[in-house]
Design a protein around this motif. Structure first.
Motif, PDB file in Angstrom:
ATOM      1  N   GLY A 179       0.661  -1.085   0.216  1.00 19.42           N
ATOM      2  CA  GLY A 179      -0.024  -0.014   0.037  1.00 19.42           C
ATOM      3  C   GLY A 179       0.769   1.396  -0.111  1.00 19.42           C
ATOM      4  N   SER A 180       1.994   1.204   0.001  1.00 22.06           N
ATOM      5  CA  SER A 180       2.909   2.296  -0.206  1.00 22.06           C
ATOM      6  C   SER A 180       3.447   2.481  -1.344  1.00 22.06           C
ATOM      7  CB  SER A 180       4.239   2.011   0.798  1.00 22.06           C
ATOM      8  OG  SER A 180       5.018   1.192   0.147  1.00 22.06           O
ATOM      9  N   CYS A 181       3.750   3.902  -1.792  1.00 21.59           N
ATOM     10  CA  CYS A 181       4.414   4.461  -2.794  1.00 21.59           C
ATOM     11  C   CYS A 181       5.679   5.024  -2.486  1.00 21.59           C
ATOM     12  CB  CYS A 181       3.517   5.319  -3.280  1.00 21.59           C
ATOM     13  SG  CYS A 181       1.948   5.086  -3.962  1.00 21.59           S
ATOM     14  N   GLY A 182       6.758   4.955  -3.426  1.00 16.31           N
ATOM     15  CA  GLY A 182       8.026   5.302  -3.192  1.00 16.31           C
ATOM     16  C   GLY A 182       8.698   6.127  -4.362  1.00 16.31           C
ATOM     17  N   VAL A 183       9.621   6.975  -3.778  1.00 15.42           N
ATOM     18  CA  VAL A 183      10.155   7.703  -5.203  1.00 15.42           C
ATOM     19  C   VAL A 183      11.657   7.806  -4.619  1.00 15.42           C
ATOM     20  CG1 VAL A 183      10.577  10.269  -5.802  1.00 15.42           C
ATOM     21  CG2 VAL A 183       8.348   9.308  -5.356  1.00 15.42           C
ATOM     22  N   ILE A 184      12.486   7.230  -5.613  1.00 13.96           N
ATOM     23  CA  ILE A 184      13.887   7.502  -5.485  1.00 13.96           C
ATOM     24  C   ILE A 184      14.587   8.757  -5.417  1.00 13.96           C
ATOM     25  CG2 ILE A 184      16.238   6.267  -6.316  1.00 13.96           C
ATOM     26  CD1 ILE A 184      14.219   4.132  -5.452  1.00 13.96           C
ATOM     27  N   LYS A 185      15.239   9.003  -4.456  1.00 14.68           N
ATOM     28  CA  LYS A 185      15.896  10.316  -4.363  1.00 14.68           C
ATOM     29  C   LYS A 185      17.301  10.340  -5.393  1.00 14.68           C
ATOM     30  CE  LYS A 185      17.979  13.993  -2.444  1.00 14.68           C
ATOM     31  NZ  LYS A 185      18.544  14.001  -1.074  1.00 14.68           N
ATOM     32  N   ASP A 186      17.230  11.376  -6.097  1.00 17.68           N
ATOM     33  CA  ASP A 186      18.212  11.922  -6.959  1.00 17.68           C
ATOM     34  C   ASP A 186      18.876  13.114  -6.646  1.00 17.68           C
ATOM     35  OD1 ASP A 186      20.005  12.483  -8.936  1.00 17.68           O
ATOM     36  OD2 ASP A 186      18.531  12.219 -10.460  1.00 17.68           O
ATOM     37  N   ALA A 187      19.919  13.215  -5.993  1.00 20.17           N
ATOM     38  CA  ALA A 187      20.603  14.323  -5.685  1.00 20.17           C
ATOM     39  C   ALA A 187      21.476  15.117  -6.689  1.00 20.17           C
ATOM     40  CB  ALA A 187      21.551  14.155  -4.425  1.00 20.17           C
ATOM     41  N   GLY A 188      21.165  14.535  -7.933  1.00 24.76           N
ATOM     42  CA  GLY A 188      22.194  15.207  -8.937  1.00 24.76           C
ATOM     43  C   GLY A 188      23.420  14.850  -8.820  1.00 24.76           C
ATOM     44  N   ASP A 189      24.361  16.174  -8.932  1.00 27.97           N
ATOM     45  CA  ASP A 189      25.795  15.994  -8.511  1.00 27.97           C
ATOM     46  C   ASP A 189      26.293  16.106  -7.247  1.00 27.97           C
ATOM     47  OD1 ASP A 189      26.357  15.085 -11.217  1.00 27.97           O
ATOM     48  OD2 ASP A 189      26.200  16.942 -12.318  1.00 27.97           O
ATOM     49  N   ASP A 190      25.233  16.331  -6.381  1.00 26.13           N
ATOM     50  CA  ASP A 190      25.473  16.742  -4.905  1.00 26.13           C
ATOM     51  C   ASP A 190      25.938  15.520  -4.342  1.00 26.13           C
ATOM     52  OD1 ASP A 190      25.450  18.944  -3.089  1.00 26.13           O
ATOM     53  OD2 ASP A 190      24.071  17.728  -1.982  1.00 26.13           O
ATOM     54  N   PRO A 191      26.978  15.474  -3.411  1.00 29.99           N
ATOM     55  CA  PRO A 191      27.547  14.543  -2.578  1.00 29.99           C
ATOM     56  C   PRO A 191      26.608  13.990  -1.294  1.00 29.99           C
ATOM     57  CG  PRO A 191      28.987  16.094  -2.401  1.00 29.99           C
ATOM     58  CD  PRO A 191      27.852  16.584  -3.208  1.00 29.99           C
ATOM     59  N   ASP A 192      25.208  13.898  -1.824  1.00 34.48           N
ATOM     60  CA  ASP A 192      24.472  13.493  -0.731  1.00 34.48           C
ATOM     61  C   ASP A 192      24.345  12.203  -0.191  1.00 34.48           C
ATOM     62  OD1 ASP A 192      21.894  13.313   0.547  1.00 34.48           O
ATOM     63  OD2 ASP A 192      21.321  15.195  -0.215  1.00 34.48           O
ATOM     64  N   VAL A 193      24.174  11.993   1.079  1.00 30.82           N
ATOM     65  CA  VAL A 193      24.281  10.494   1.927  1.00 30.82           C
ATOM     66  C   VAL A 193      22.831   9.898   1.420  1.00 30.82           C
ATOM     67  CG1 VAL A 193      23.081  11.483   3.872  1.00 30.82           C
ATOM     68  CG2 VAL A 193      24.767   9.270   3.832  1.00 30.82           C
ATOM     69  N   THR A 194      21.677  10.529   1.067  1.00 33.90           N
ATOM     70  CA  THR A 194      20.565   9.945   0.725  1.00 33.90           C
ATOM     71  C   THR A 194      20.082   9.662  -0.741  1.00 33.90           C
ATOM     72  OG1 THR A 194      19.404  11.973   0.440  1.00 33.90           O
ATOM     73  CG2 THR A 194      19.528  10.910   2.725  1.00 33.90           C
ATOM     74  N   ASP A 195      21.661  10.003  -1.776  1.00 33.30           N
ATOM     75  CA  ASP A 195      21.285   9.899  -3.090  1.00 33.30           C
ATOM     76  C   ASP A 195      20.964   8.373  -3.470  1.00 33.30           C
ATOM     77  OD1 ASP A 195      21.253  10.775  -5.878  1.00 33.30           O
ATOM     78  OD2 ASP A 195      23.248   9.668  -5.933  1.00 33.30           O
ATOM     79  N   GLY A 196      19.994   8.055  -4.305  1.00 33.32           N
ATOM     80  CA  GLY A 196      19.724   6.635  -4.652  1.00 33.32           C
ATOM     81  C   GLY A 196      18.689   5.972  -3.450  1.00 33.32           C
ATOM     82  N   CYS A 197      18.438   6.674  -2.244  1.00 35.23           N
ATOM     83  CA  CYS A 197      17.580   5.917  -1.287  1.00 35.23           C
ATOM     84  C   CYS A 197      16.095   6.228  -1.772  1.00 35.23           C
ATOM     85  CB  CYS A 197      17.643   6.694  -0.115  1.00 35.23           C
ATOM     86  SG  CYS A 197      19.102   6.408   0.700  1.00 35.23           S
ATOM     87  N   MET A 198      15.134   5.191  -1.541  1.00 38.39           N
ATOM     88  CA  MET A 198      13.842   5.311  -1.779  1.00 38.39           C
ATOM     89  C   MET A 198      13.025   5.904  -0.470  1.00 38.39           C
ATOM     90  SD  MET A 198      10.978   2.635  -2.522  1.00 38.39           S
ATOM     91  CE  MET A 198      11.518   1.999  -4.257  1.00 38.39           C
ATOM     92  N   VAL A 199      12.418   6.959  -0.679  1.00 33.23           N
ATOM     93  CA  VAL A 199      11.512   7.617   0.078  1.00 33.23           C
ATOM     94  C   VAL A 199       9.977   6.984   0.219  1.00 33.23           C
ATOM     95  CG1 VAL A 199      10.590   9.591   1.151  1.00 33.23           C
ATOM     96  CG2 VAL A 199      12.866   9.467   0.162  1.00 33.23           C
ATOM     97  N   LYS A 200       9.590   6.310   1.012  1.00 34.69           N
ATOM     98  CA  LYS A 200       8.206   5.571   1.092  1.00 34.69           C
ATOM     99  C   LYS A 200       7.376   6.327   1.712  1.00 34.69           C
ATOM    100  CE  LYS A 200       8.132   1.163   0.551  1.00 34.69           C
ATOM    101  NZ  LYS A 200       8.055  -0.520   1.001  1.00 34.69           N
ATOM    102  N   ALA A 201       6.027   6.205   1.415  1.00 36.46           N
ATOM    103  CA  ALA A 201       4.893   7.068   2.039  1.00 36.46           C
ATOM    104  C   ALA A 201       3.660   6.033   2.138  1.00 36.46           C
ATOM    105  CB  ALA A 201       4.403   8.425   1.375  1.00 36.46           C
ATOM    106  N   TRP A 202       3.059   5.796   3.506  1.00 37.68           N
ATOM    107  CA  TRP A 202       1.716   5.396   3.388  1.00 37.68           C
ATOM    108  C   TRP A 202       0.733   6.412   3.917  1.00 37.68           C
ATOM    109  CZ3 TRP A 202       6.075   3.033   4.717  1.00 37.68           C
ATOM    110  CH2 TRP A 202       6.422   1.628   4.495  1.00 37.68           C
ATOM    111  N   VAL A 203      -0.339   6.543   3.493  1.00 36.62           N
ATOM    112  CA  VAL A 203      -1.300   7.815   3.963  1.00 36.62           C
ATOM    113  C   VAL A 203      -2.693   6.967   4.257  1.00 36.62           C
ATOM    114  CG1 VAL A 203      -2.682   9.805   3.284  1.00 36.62           C
ATOM    115  CG2 VAL A 203      -0.551   9.601   2.388  1.00 36.62           C
TER     116      VAL A 203
END
Length: 368
Positions: free
Chosen positions: A56-80
């Motif tokens: 029942g969740s939906c997810g979006v993959i984080k794209d930090a562009g060319d920024d060296p972000d620790v969350t780059d490539g992570c999935m952010v999931k949500a349930w409502v």
């Protein structure tokens, strides 16, 4: 990229808002859109791909562009979970999302570490799709608990995972040299317009606070963490007066002659406050308590309890002296420390007076 520009990305806050939008499309309309479009705080629209899960969740993959972000490539999931009646929107920390455990951050203790702007972005999606219905939003970042160890969250009192962040919704990566050149360009524009006196602010939040608190005609120039470099540039460009204004959590470092306030360059915040408290005769127990603070807001509360709030002006005075030394006395520099709510915590002797709250209220009514 061929032209040398760095690629933009999008924040975890944007990912969360898009995931919530997709959940609502699924629940309310029975649709599973491949992409969803959300409006960012700037008014710009962002279209992001969505992943649907059988839970029942939906997810979006984080794209930090060319920024060296620790969350780059992570999935952010949500349930409502929508309520059957009107109500508030509640945020729950799922897997990999931290929880606030100490006062002084932008959220109350016990709340999921979803910052104010992402909360607003998510709430906008719910109100657009579900009207006044109450809702619970559960967010997660699989693997976020381990990734959080590479961030400052543990030091800040956010435990159990990462924070959902973002103020603009967009990640704009830039090399340090490019950042500094951009800041200098903004300064040059202000000087070219004939301004010899300026407010130096660290960012957008500080600029908003300055414009609210001071009836000063000086324009604001954002300088990020680069206090010393931007003072040098102001001197070279013939500026005569600078008021450096920013949140104490950053700017107190200048009282210790730290002229780059980035956390990766230097810290010393607690040590600076401890030194001033000790010189003022504070008990050892008070100094120890300050040294153990996770946030500057905690130090503010301790000094207030100990009747030593005046130390913030002393530290602002010392910071101003250090700034004047930096430019060899060629500039008239004052410093203003702001509290987390944008109020003035302390200021050096020559800093401008604040606008009374009654005037601010009148401005709001007039739409200024």
């Amino acid at each position: 990229m061929p032209d040398g520009r760095l690629r933009e990305g999008y924040t975890t806050g944007s990912c969360a808002a898009a995931a919530v939008r997709a959940c609502l499309e699924w629940q309310i309309h029975g649709k599973k859109p491949e992409y969803v479009s959300i409006e960012l705080p700037s008014g710009r629209r962002l279209t992001l791909p969505v992943i649907f899960d059988d839970d029942g969740s939906c997810g979006v993959i984080k794209d930090a562009g060319d920024d060296p972000d620790v969350t780059d490539g992570c999935m952010v999931k949500a349930w409502v979970r929508l309520d059957d009646q009107p109500g508030d929107i509640r945020f729950t920390a799922g897997e990999g999302i931290g929880t606030v455990t100490v006062p002084g951050l932008k959220l109350p203790v016990g709340e999921a570490a979803v910052n104010p702007v992402p909360r607003q972005m998510i709430s906008r999606q719910i109100r657009q799709m579900a009207g006044a219905s109450g809702a619970e939003v559960i967010l997660s970042i699989p693997g976020g608990k381990e990734l959080a160890k590479k961030t400052f969250n543990p030091r800040l009192g956010v435990v159990g995972g990462l924070s959902i962040l973002g103020t603009t919704g967009i990640v704009r990566p830039m090399s340090e040299e490019a950042v500094i050149q951009t800041l200098k360009l903004d300064l040059s524009v202000a000087v070219s317009a004939g301004h010899k006196a300026l407010f130096f602010v660290l960012g957008e939040s500080g600029e908003k606070a300055v414009k609210k608190r001071f009836a000063c005609p000086y324009p604001c120039v954002q300088i990020s963490n680069y206090i010393g470099i931007m003072l040098d540039a102001a001197k070279e460009m013939g500026v005569e007066r600078i008021i450096v204004a920013g949140f104490a959590g950053k700017l107190v470092k200048v009282a210790a002659d730290i002229m780059n306030t980035h956390s990766h360059v230097a810290d010393g915040r607690r040590e600076t406050v401890c030194t001033f408290a000790a010189l003022d005769g504070a008990d050892r127990s008070v100094i120890r308590e300050i040294y153990q603070c996770a946030t500057m807001a905690q130090a503010v509360a301790i000094l207030k309890r100990d009747n030593r709030s005046g130390l913030w002006s002393q530290m602002a005075q010392k910071a101003a002296e250090n700034c004047r030394l930096r430019v060899g006395g060629c500039l008239d520099v004052d410093v203003v420390f702001l509290d987390n709510d944008g109020s003035v915590l302390g200021k050096s002797d020559g800093a401008p007076k604040e606008v009374p709250e009654t005037i601010n209220d009148e401005r709001k009514q007039e739409g200024q």
